[in-house]
Design a protein around this motif. Structure first.
Motif: not given
Lengths: 130, 524
Positions: A91-93, B54-72
């Protein structure tokens, strides 16, 4: 008391009504059979596609790299023959070391018409076996 | 036919027609219902796939930035439109979640020790993220939840080189809070990254309750038992490399470091940071009371290690003799060179905690409860038991000690900040520390008497009383002036809580190597 028989008009009218109704219902039956069959085939295809997604996700993350496809042997169920193709793409990105997308397309022929369903899921390297 | 009987056949026909119509309606409704159910099942699968994507995408975001979502914040929301009109949503923002009629996610990834409340007051454990995604497809909705976390290091023994055991090796997992005798053994795993033809050699009477894995060959003696699976060849596992300098108090600029200038110590008790610039020999055992001993050289230690703390040796280390198995004894032993743990034949020797070496490792007649990591060459294990206790793979303790120790009754100029920690005959030690509010606390370690919330003048008076109670003499004006000056120079700590020392192998692994999906399931 002396009984009289059915009048000709009554007999003709009853026969006509019954014939009409039976004719309509006779048309409904094959339609119902076709619809049931279509639902069965759709369900079968959905279940197989989902099952293939689960199986592929359970494999090694590198077993089907993005850009590659896998054709599966045909599956015969309920008088239909199903064909399935699993494709992986990026998937892109997204990060190729973490995530990839799997897309399963199951196709079959029904009454001469080609039908298909597609199921897609993004999967994680963390969830897959090494 | 009477007048009343006329038309009976037509009525009967109409009744039959009505019956047939009802039957037809039933058939049609059954067919429609079947179709609808089949479509809902398929749509439910599609919705679930969208939520999982979407869960997979969220996990990818968290692996890149462990603080993602902390600010709510509202920006902490992910949406994934897809073909066929389906959508999926994941949000850390409770307001958006309520608007969407779904659960919200909670990020407690950066928190090392305390849990956090999540959606519906769910407990989100430390070092973990609770993720909930909703997928929608043609009127069908599915919610899937997942927990991304960092589990304890999974192996009892992990080594980069070859592993040899001449026999009598036990590798298992236990509950460290329960007595070992009679306790059922849970699976404990052994991992070796050696690629030799015989990377792992287990001698007679060895018992591994879990798996044994290595890229190279695994040779088992005929009467050795592996109760899990023997995985050879298996991909190498991640073994963390712990930079020893990160525990060097001098390199880290830690205040109040005890500098050990003597080459040998007899049964020392260490609190806080202690550092030896050269090799050190310790006899009679080492007791750590929240202490970190950093030896920039070799260490020879007899009598074992007791208490809670950390020993770091840049050179080789040799530890002989018993340590306690009590729950108070948890230590981390980090060695840059070769390490020998020798319990002595017939002795009931043990070590609880984390053992890490970058050289050759020899363990003999010892029970190790915790985790053993060897990133050097070879590992030899003789007549030893290696027991995994997940709680002990991470050593964390509050740094002990008082920042200032004043010595009285010794020669002029020898008044040191707790130098070498040993109290000579006739000497009086008084510990002093300062609270964040600027007040002082003083302690007479010999009597265990402590006063806190003191002004500088009150602290000097208490110190004078302590000294007088031991020596029978009050402090001279010159000594009082010196004490006053020392107290005045004592810095106010920034935080009330003492510094906590953490030795966790996971801290030295990349987030991708240590993070795991701990839960993945549909939400009802």
């Amino acid at each position: 008391m002396r009984r009289r028989g059915l009048s000709l008009a009554e007999a003709v009218l009853s026969g006509l009504v019954l014939a009409l109704v039976v004719a309509v219902l006779a048309q409904l039956y094959p339609l119902a059979v076709v619809s049931l069959s279509r639902g069965e085939h759709q369900l079968q295809a959905d279940l197989w596609a989902q099952s293939l997604l689960d199986e592929t996700e359970a494999e090694s993350f590198d077993s089907l790299p993005p850009g590659q496809a896998r054709q599966l042997p045909a599956l015969r169920r309920g008088g239909a023959s199903y064909a399935a193709v699993i494709r992986a793409y990026q998937p892109p990105g997204t990060d190729p070391s973490v995530l990839k997308a799997l897309r399963v397309e199951v196709s079959w022929t029904e009454k001469g018409a080609d039908r298909s369903v597609a199921h897609e899921r993004w999967v994680l390297s963390l969830r897959q076996r090494e | 036919m009477s007048r009343d009987e006329r038309g009976t056949s037509l009525a009967a026909t109409l009744a039959a027609v009505a019956g047939l119509m009802v039957m037809a309606l039933v058939v049609v409704s059954l067919v429609v219902n079947h179709l609808r159910v089949a479509q809902r099942v398929g749509n439910g699968m599609q919705a679930r796939n969208r939520a999982e994507s979407l869960l997979a995408l969220a996990v990818q975001r968290l692996l890149a930035d462990p603080d993602y979502g902390r600010a709510r914040g509202p920006q902490d929301t992910l949406r994934l439109p897809s073909e066929g009109g389906g959508t999926s949503v994941l949000t850390f923002n409770p307001d958006i979640a309520r608007m969407e009629g779904m659960a919200w996610s909670s990020n407690n990834f950066s928190e090392q020790s305390s849990s956090a409340p999540g959606w519906q007051d769910r407990v989100v454990p430390a070092s973990s993220v609770h993720l909930v995604a909703v997928g929608r497809f043609r009127g069908v909705e599915r919610q899937v939840e997942a927990i991304l976390g960092v589990p304890r290091y999974p192996y009892v023994v992990a080594c980069e080189g070859r592993l040899r055991s001449n026999g009598g090796l036990l590798v298992a997992a236990v509950d460290p809070s329960a007595p070992l005798d009679g306790q059922p053994l849970a699976p404990g795993h052994l991992a070796c990254n050696g690629a030799d033809t015989v990377a792992v050699q287990l001698g007679p009477h060895s018992r591994i309750t879990g798996d044994v894995r290595a890229p190279g060959g695994i040779h088992l003696a005929p009467d050795s038992v592996v109760e899990g699976s023997v995985r050879s060849p298996a991909p190498p596992v991640q073994i963390p490399r712990i930079p020893l300098s990160s525990y060097d108090p001098q390199a880290q600029g830690k205040p109040q470091v005890q500098v050990l200038t003597v080459p040998a110590l007899q049964a020392p008790i260490l609190e806080g940071y202690a550092r030896s610039d050269g090799s050190l020999r310790i006899e009679g055992g080492l007791t750590l009371e929240g202490g970190v001993l950093f030896v920039d050289g070799d260490l020879d230690l007899s009598g074992g290690v007791r208490g809670t703390g950390c020993v770091v040796v840049t050179g080789r280390a040799r530890l002989e003799g018993a340590s306690g198995l009590s729950t108070d004894n948890v230590s981390a032993l980090l060695v840059g060179g070769d390490l020998t743990l020798d319990g002595g034949v017939g002795a009931d020797s043990s070590f609880r905690g984390l053992v890490y070496t970058e050289g050759r490792l020899l363990v003999r007649d010892t029970t190790l409860t915790g985790v053993l990591l060897a990133v050097g060459t070879d590992v030899e294990l003789h007549n030893s038991a290696l027991l995994q206790a997940p709680e002990l793979s991470r050593v964390e303790f509050p740094l002990g000690g008082w920042p200032l120790t004043l010595w009285f009754g010794q020669d002029e100029g020898e008044d040191e900040d707790g130098e070498d920690g040993e109290e000579a005959e006739g000497e009086v030690a008084v510990d002093v520390q300062r609270a964040p509010d600027g007040t002082y606390a003083v302690r007479d370690p010999a009597e265990g008497v402590e006063f806190s919330g003191l002004t500088q003048a009150q602290a000097v008076a208490r110190i004078s009383e302590f000294v007088e109670s031991h020596t029978g003499e009050s402090l001279s004006q010159e000594e009082i002036d010196q004490v006053w000056a020392r107290l005045g120079s004592l810095a106010t700590p920034e935080a009330e809580l003492p510094e906590r020392v953490v030795v966790d192998p996971n801290n030295f692994l990349g987030i991708r190597d240590k993070a795991r999906i701990l839960l993945w399931r549909d939400l009802p």
